[in-house]
Design a protein around this motif. Structure first.
Motif, PDB file in Angstrom:
ATOM      1  N   UNK A 252      12.409 -40.489  22.649  1.00 25.17           N
ATOM      2  CA  UNK A 252      13.351 -41.213  23.503  1.00 25.17           C
ATOM      3  C   UNK A 252      12.838 -42.620  23.767  1.00 25.17           C
ATOM      4  N   UNK A 253      11.557 -42.740  24.037  1.00 26.36           N
ATOM      5  CA  UNK A 253      10.945 -44.053  24.274  1.00 26.36           C
ATOM      6  C   UNK A 253      11.051 -44.946  23.043  1.00 26.36           C
ATOM      7  N   UNK A 254      10.750 -44.405  21.879  1.00 23.31           N
ATOM      8  CA  UNK A 254      10.852 -45.176  20.633  1.00 23.31           C
ATOM      9  C   UNK A 254      12.293 -45.614  20.393  1.00 23.31           C
ATOM     10  N   UNK A 255      13.240 -44.703  20.599  1.00 20.83           N
ATOM     11  CA  UNK A 255      14.647 -45.047  20.410  1.00 20.83           C
ATOM     12  C   UNK A 255      15.103 -46.140  21.357  1.00 20.83           C
ATOM     13  N   UNK A 256      14.683 -46.078  22.613  1.00 20.47           N
ATOM     14  CA  UNK A 256      15.060 -47.103  23.587  1.00 20.47           C
ATOM     15  C   UNK A 256      14.454 -48.458  23.240  1.00 20.47           C
ATOM     16  N   UNK A 257      13.174 -48.474  22.880  1.00 19.45           N
ATOM     17  CA  UNK A 257      12.512 -49.735  22.529  1.00 19.45           C
ATOM     18  C   UNK A 257      13.137 -50.332  21.277  1.00 19.45           C
ATOM     19  N   UNK A 258      13.389 -49.504  20.267  1.00 21.07           N
ATOM     20  CA  UNK A 258      13.993 -50.010  19.027  1.00 21.07           C
ATOM     21  C   UNK A 258      15.400 -50.545  19.276  1.00 21.07           C
ATOM     22  N   UNK A 259      16.181 -49.852  20.092  1.00 21.63           N
ATOM     23  CA  UNK A 259      17.542 -50.305  20.386  1.00 21.63           C
ATOM     24  C   UNK A 259      17.513 -51.588  21.202  1.00 21.63           C
ATOM     25  N   UNK A 260      16.623 -51.669  22.191  1.00 21.57           N
ATOM     26  CA  UNK A 260      16.500 -52.893  22.987  1.00 21.57           C
ATOM     27  C   UNK A 260      16.085 -54.077  22.106  1.00 21.57           C
ATOM     28  N   UNK A 261      15.109 -53.849  21.236  1.00 22.65           N
ATOM     29  CA  UNK A 261      14.644 -54.927  20.360  1.00 22.65           C
ATOM     30  C   UNK A 261      15.759 -55.390  19.422  1.00 22.65           C
ATOM     31  N   UNK A 262      16.508 -54.465  18.883  1.00 20.58           N
ATOM     32  CA  UNK A 262      17.604 -54.832  17.990  1.00 20.58           C
ATOM     33  C   UNK A 262      18.709 -55.558  18.753  1.00 20.58           C
ATOM     34  N   UNK A 263      19.019 -55.106  19.961  1.00 17.38           N
ATOM     35  CA  UNK A 263      19.999 -55.819  20.785  1.00 17.38           C
ATOM     36  C   UNK A 263      19.551 -57.263  21.022  1.00 17.38           C
TER      37      UNK A 263
ATOM     38  N   UNK B  62      18.843 -55.400  27.900  1.00 16.04           N
ATOM     39  CA  UNK B  62      18.320 -55.156  29.245  1.00 16.04           C
ATOM     40  C   UNK B  62      18.457 -53.685  29.627  1.00 16.04           C
ATOM     41  N   UNK B  63      19.598 -53.084  29.330  1.00 13.97           N
ATOM     42  CA  UNK B  63      19.815 -51.677  29.685  1.00 13.97           C
ATOM     43  C   UNK B  63      18.811 -50.777  28.967  1.00 13.97           C
ATOM     44  N   UNK B  64      18.653 -50.980  27.657  1.00 15.18           N
ATOM     45  CA  UNK B  64      17.725 -50.114  26.925  1.00 15.18           C
ATOM     46  C   UNK B  64      16.271 -50.447  27.244  1.00 15.18           C
ATOM     47  N   UNK B  65      15.994 -51.695  27.587  1.00 18.45           N
ATOM     48  CA  UNK B  65      14.658 -52.049  28.057  1.00 18.45           C
ATOM     49  C   UNK B  65      14.336 -51.340  29.368  1.00 18.45           C
ATOM     50  N   UNK B  66      15.320 -51.291  30.274  1.00 17.44           N
ATOM     51  CA  UNK B  66      15.128 -50.582  31.542  1.00 17.44           C
ATOM     52  C   UNK B  66      14.963 -49.082  31.325  1.00 17.44           C
ATOM     53  N   UNK B  67      15.728 -48.525  30.384  1.00 19.38           N
ATOM     54  CA  UNK B  67      15.562 -47.102  30.074  1.00 19.38           C
ATOM     55  C   UNK B  67      14.151 -46.820  29.555  1.00 19.38           C
ATOM     56  N   UNK B  68      13.638 -47.691  28.698  1.00 16.11           N
ATOM     57  CA  UNK B  68      12.275 -47.518  28.186  1.00 16.11           C
ATOM     58  C   UNK B  68      11.262 -47.653  29.312  1.00 16.11           C
ATOM     59  N   UNK B  69      11.468 -48.637  30.169  1.00 15.41           N
ATOM     60  CA  UNK B  69      10.559 -48.864  31.292  1.00 15.41           C
ATOM     61  C   UNK B  69      10.543 -47.661  32.225  1.00 15.41           C
ATOM     62  N   UNK B  70      11.722 -47.085  32.482  1.00 18.65           N
ATOM     63  CA  UNK B  70      11.813 -45.921  33.358  1.00 18.65           C
ATOM     64  C   UNK B  70      11.288 -44.662  32.678  1.00 18.65           C
ATOM     65  N   UNK B  71      11.418 -44.572  31.356  1.00 13.41           N
ATOM     66  CA  UNK B  71      10.986 -43.383  30.641  1.00 13.41           C
ATOM     67  C   UNK B  71       9.500 -43.335  30.336  1.00 13.41           C
ATOM     68  N   UNK B  72       8.841 -44.491  30.297  1.00 18.13           N
ATOM     69  CA  UNK B  72       7.415 -44.528  29.950  1.00 18.13           C
ATOM     70  C   UNK B  72       6.557 -43.709  30.910  1.00 18.13           C
TER      71      UNK B  72
END
Length: 184
Positions: A152-163, A112-122
């Motif tokens: 940064x967006x790719x890293x957040x999405x990849x980390x969220x997906x792996x989590x 959720x945290x990394x998903x929110x970071x991706x959502x905010x960074x997009x």
């Protein structure tokens, strides 16, 4: 009684996920090399030629953020993500299903945290892309901002997906009774 590896040392599920995390990590490592070369060129330019490398500070600044987000999925996949595992380690031996359930919740929170970071960074990435925003001083050194935002967006999405993948894995272990240790 051996409870197996500590929770943070358990590997992530293997296959395409591992290749993705390793690929991002290799890119991060290559970027570290670029930073080292830029710093060396700047130092040598200042010391020997009295001419610093234009944009050295901007290159290092941009690269640091990119390196962190490129390395995050690999750190998570290798079990090196920061967490306090004292409670989970104790629960593993006595209540493995509860330990797996708590790990699943931790992974859901991380997703959720990394998903929110991706959502905010997009939107920031798109703004930089559309407006052609740059780092640096025009006429001396400029570099577009969007590549860093994309990384940064790719890293957040990849980390969220792996989590989230790890959350499913841990939830299945909790449901089965956490009979096995390690990756599936």
């Amino acid at each position: 009684m051996d409870a197996g590896p500590p929770p943070a040392a358990r590997p992530a599920p293997r296959g395409p996920w591992q290749r993705m995390t390793e690929g991002l990590s290799v890119c991060g490592t290559a970027l570290i090399l670029v930073v080292m070369l830029a710093m060396d060129a700047d130092i040598l330019g200042r010391a020997l030629l009295n001419r610093p490398l234009a944009g050295a500070a901007e290159i290092v600044t941009m690269a640091m953020a990119a390196i962190v987000f490129l390395q995050l999925p690999a750190a998570l996949a290798a079990g090196r993500f920061v967490q306090s595992d004292t409670l989970l380690g104790a629960l593993d031996a006595r209540l493995p299903r509860l330990a797996a359930a708590l790990r699943a919740l931790w992974c859901l929170a991380g997703g959720a945290v990394f998903g929110l970071l991706a959502w905010a960074g997009a939107p920031l990435f798109w703004k930089d892309w559309l407006r052609g925003e740059v780092y640096g001083v025009p006429g001396i050194f400029t570099f577009p901002r969007w590549p860093v935002g994309l990384v940064i967006l790719i890293g957040c999405v990849a980390t969220a997906a792996l989590f989230l993948r790890l959350a499913v894995h841990e939830a299945c272990k909790a449901r089965r009774g956490a009979a096995e240790r390690g990756a599936p």
